[in-house]
Design a protein around this motif. Structure first.
Motif, mmCIF file in Angstrom:
data_model
loop_
_atom_site.group_PDB
_atom_site.id
_atom_site.type_symbol
_atom_site.label_atom_id
_atom_site.label_comp_id
_atom_site.label_asym_id
_atom_site.label_seq_id
_atom_site.Cartn_x
_atom_site.Cartn_y
_atom_site.Cartn_z
ATOM 1 N N ILE A 43 0.834 -1.201 0.000
ATOM 2 C CA ILE A 43 0.000 0.000 0.000
ATOM 3 C C ILE A 43 0.870 1.253 0.000
ATOM 4 N N PHE A 44 1.899 1.249 0.833
ATOM 5 C CA PHE A 44 2.806 2.395 0.910
ATOM 6 C C PHE A 44 3.518 2.620 -0.422
ATOM 7 N N GLY A 45 4.027 1.535 -1.026
ATOM 8 C CA GLY A 45 4.726 1.654 -2.304
ATOM 9 C C GLY A 45 3.808 2.103 -3.428
ATOM 10 N N SER A 46 2.566 1.607 -3.432
ATOM 11 C CA SER A 46 1.606 2.018 -4.459
ATOM 12 C C SER A 46 1.274 3.498 -4.341
ATOM 13 N N ALA A 75 6.993 -2.011 -5.428
ATOM 14 C CA ALA A 75 7.513 -3.231 -4.818
ATOM 15 C C ALA A 75 8.758 -2.979 -3.977
ATOM 16 N N VAL A 76 9.261 -1.737 -3.975
ATOM 17 C CA VAL A 76 10.454 -1.433 -3.190
ATOM 18 C C VAL A 76 10.198 -1.710 -1.715
ATOM 19 N N GLY A 77 9.019 -1.323 -1.244
ATOM 20 C CA GLY A 77 8.692 -1.586 0.156
ATOM 21 C C GLY A 77 8.713 -3.063 0.484
ATOM 22 N N LEU A 78 8.258 -3.875 -0.464
ATOM 23 C CA LEU A 78 8.295 -5.321 -0.260
ATOM 24 C C LEU A 78 9.730 -5.822 -0.197
ATOM 25 N N MET A 79 10.581 -5.280 -1.064
ATOM 26 C CA MET A 79 11.987 -5.687 -1.060
ATOM 27 C C MET A 79 12.699 -5.279 0.232
#
Length: 341
Positions: free
Chosen positions: A230-233, A306-310
């Motif tokens: 959500i944050f990255g989007s 997807a950076v936040g996921l990484m």
């Protein structure tokens, strides 16, 4: 207010587009947790860093996830003790080297089959090279998020007597371990201070226990990874609205600048790899084929949302190196294609 309305619309669109694939990745990750014995998986993987990175890149064909769904699966690989080269190769190649994306690329560029071929070969080569480069670091914990590094350290410590023990200390996502027999979650801080025998970390047995563990892990990973998605989007949507696309497109007049422009555009729009071919096709009349190829290769690897996921896997500095190396290799490949193909 119009700009904020557009940003919110884009934010919702990115989230709706990405969430099903994140869910798919979390489900695959949870299946690995509950039904796959990581000791057997590690044994069949090659020890050579180059072969390991190549194998990890090819695994993406059997895990049809995009750049949102590949992160939880890659994280599960790392938590199971799989070499960094394999996990990095999968992380980069899976969004492109899967049947869904290959099929959609073929449909979009049916008249230019070379784009489909070079997208596959280019993604495979870049993923293998990057995975091999980062395998030089002998201790993968240096590259990982501190919390994940602590889990990996615990796994390595408990893996010493693996041959004598039938219990497999599979790791739960977030800050918890999975207590297989009780189906309960044990805080990581407790694991760090108590012996494994006292925590009852045996692998779940029986279909009911495994299914319960599967649902528990899916819900927990969705809570953890969904928040950063959500944050990255939101960041991706704000950039698309407040950074005029004309600024990027105005750079796409020459061979070199068009490649750079399409790579920047790929990072900004953060479009899912399953549909990015049709987005790139809309620029076919104004941009070079090499720049379109750069968009199709670079976009699935470097996705703002997807950076936040990484960040749940790697340290920020590693992600920066990761992006820089992948970007340079993509630029060289696209430039070579423009001049020699």
């Amino acid at each position: 207010m119009t700009q904020f309305h557009n940003a919110f619309t884009l934010f919702v669109s990115l989230l709706v587009e990405a969430m099903p694939f994140l869910l798919l990745g979390v489900v695959l990750s949870s299946v690995l947790l509950v039904w796959v014995d990581e000791r057997k998986l590690i044994k069949v993987l090659p020890k050579n860093p180059l072969l390991g990175a190549f194998m990890g890149s090819c695994i993406g064909f059997f895990f049809p996830v995009c750049e949102c769904g590949n992160v939880p699966v890659a994280r599960r690989f790392l938590m199971q003790g799989i070499p960094t080269s394999v996990a990095v190769g999968f992380l980069l190649a899976a969004p492109t080297l899967n049947p869904v994306v290959i099929w959609s690329t073929w449909i979009a560029f049916r008249g230019q089959p070379e784009i489909v071929l070079f997208r596959i070969l280019g993604s495979l080569a870049i993923a293998t090279i990057v995975g091999t480069v980062f395998s030089v670091q002998s201790d993968p914990k240096v590259l990982l998020h501190p919390r994940l590094a602590k889990r990996l350290k615990y796994l390595q410590q408990t893996a010493q007597p693996q041959e004598q023990s039938a219990a497999s200390p599979l790791l739960q996502s977030g800050t918890f371990f999975l207590g297989g027999n009780q189906g309960s979650n044990v805080p990581l801080e407790t694991v760090a201070t108590q012996m494994p025998e006292a925590l009852d970390l045996a692998q779940p047995k029986g279909f009911k226990q495994k299914f319960r563990a599967l649902i528990t892990n899916i819900s927990q990973e969705l809570r953890e990874l969904g928040a950063v998605l959500i944050f990255g989007s939101a960041i991706a949507a704000l950039i698309q609205v407040f950074v005029p696309r004309e600024v990027v497109l105005s750079l796409g007049q020459g061979t070199i600048t068009s490649i750079i422009a399409m790579m920047l555009l790929a990072a900004i729009v953060s479009i899912c790899s399953t549909v990015d071919s049709f987005f790139a096709l809309s620029f076919a009349s104004t941009f070079t084929t090499g720049s379109l190829l750069a968009f199709l290769i670079f976009g699935p690897m470097i996705d703002i949302k997807a950076v936040g996921l990484m960040l749940s896997i790697f340290k920020p500095r590693f992600i920066l190196y990761f992006f820089m190396l992948a970007g340079q290799l993509t630029f060289i490949l696209a430039l070579g294609y423009s001049y020699f193909a």
